[in-house]
Motif scaffolding. Sequence first.
Motif, PDB file in Angstrom:
ATOM      1  N   LEU A 203     103.622  14.365  35.831  1.00 23.20           N
ATOM      2  CA  LEU A 203     103.300  13.912  37.185  1.00 23.20           C
ATOM      3  C   LEU A 203     103.966  14.829  38.201  1.00 23.20           C
ATOM      4  O   LEU A 203     105.088  15.290  37.995  1.00 23.20           O
ATOM      5  N   SER A 204     103.279  15.057  39.298  1.00 21.38           N
ATOM      6  CA  SER A 204     103.846  15.924  40.340  1.00 21.38           C
ATOM      7  C   SER A 204     104.435  15.113  41.493  1.00 21.38           C
ATOM      8  O   SER A 204     104.743  15.657  42.541  1.00 21.38           O
ATOM      9  N   THR A 205     104.606  13.823  41.291  1.00 23.83           N
ATOM     10  CA  THR A 205     105.151  12.945  42.332  1.00 23.83           C
ATOM     11  C   THR A 205     106.596  13.310  42.636  1.00 23.83           C
ATOM     12  O   THR A 205     107.378  13.585  41.744  1.00 23.83           O
ATOM     13  N   THR A 206     106.927  13.285  43.912  1.00 21.55           N
ATOM     14  CA  THR A 206     108.313  13.544  44.313  1.00 21.55           C
ATOM     15  C   THR A 206     109.084  12.230  44.326  1.00 21.55           C
ATOM     16  O   THR A 206     108.493  11.143  44.396  1.00 21.55           O
ATOM     17  N   GLY A 207     110.399  12.320  44.294  1.00 20.72           N
ATOM     18  CA  GLY A 207     111.246  11.132  44.375  1.00 20.72           C
ATOM     19  C   GLY A 207     110.984  10.302  45.622  1.00 20.72           C
ATOM     20  O   GLY A 207     110.822   9.080  45.532  1.00 20.72           O
ATOM     21  N   PRO A 208     110.912  10.941  46.813  1.00 21.90           N
ATOM     22  CA  PRO A 208     110.633  10.165  48.023  1.00 21.90           C
ATOM     23  C   PRO A 208     109.259   9.487  48.007  1.00 21.90           C
ATOM     24  O   PRO A 208     109.117   8.358  48.475  1.00 21.90           O
ATOM     25  N   ASP A 209     108.241  10.163  47.446  1.00 21.20           N
ATOM     26  CA  ASP A 209     106.911   9.546  47.354  1.00 21.20           C
ATOM     27  C   ASP A 209     106.948   8.319  46.446  1.00 21.20           C
ATOM     28  O   ASP A 209     106.382   7.273  46.765  1.00 21.20           O
ATOM     29  N   LEU A 210     107.633   8.475  45.332  1.00 23.82           N
ATOM     30  CA  LEU A 210     107.751   7.368  44.384  1.00 23.82           C
ATOM     31  C   LEU A 210     108.533   6.209  45.005  1.00 23.82           C
ATOM     32  O   LEU A 210     108.195   5.042  44.804  1.00 23.82           O
ATOM     33  N   GLN A 211     109.558   6.530  45.795  1.00 19.37           N
ATOM     34  CA  GLN A 211     110.345   5.496  46.463  1.00 19.37           C
ATOM     35  C   GLN A 211     109.499   4.749  47.487  1.00 19.37           C
ATOM     36  O   GLN A 211     109.589   3.524  47.605  1.00 19.37           O
TER      37      GLN A 211
END
Length: 194
Positions: free
Chosen positions: A57-65
């Motif tokens: 997955l290319s999701t960033t930590g802030p996006d996931l948060q």
Amino acid sequence: DLRYADATEVKGIFIDPIFGVSRPVGPEVMPGTYYAVLTYRNATQKQPFVVKLDPNLSTTGPDLQQRFDLLMQIYDTMDRLDINLNQAIDARGALEKAVAGTSVPAGRARPVLDTLNRDIDAVVNFKITTLEGPLNFPPKLRAWLGFITNSVGMAFVAPTPSQRQVADMEIKRANTAISRLQSAVASAKAVLKR
């Protein structure tokens, strides 16, 4: 299953995860370190484990948060709504039983029952009893909360502005419904005490 516990379910509701009311499943946990705790009699064992994001997955930590925060906000709202809806359903049942048993005059109970019915019916449609039900009856607030949860939860990305807007609108509607349900339950309790 790496999810928070499910929210409260509505008593007597037909679950249809595609077009109707979905199960109030808890959101997935965020990546991080967690502990499995096993207690038996007087002995407790605690073992850490790490939850990692799928490297594909290319999701960033802030996006996931952001995704997690919105899912938790909807989840908390749905849980509060379902708890208050169950209390209203119980109050309606108690009032109907009291009227049938003649311990409460129907004339005094009828306005409160009408309010309870209106406020419960505004949140969930108990007419839906089959998978075809949502094709005949429009979704109500509780179903919409499930729809937006499914929409946000289906991808590990930050919610879109449209998803946020719809979630905010439905959460606001839910908060209003909760206030109405609480007021109707208080009225029912007052009638039952007389």
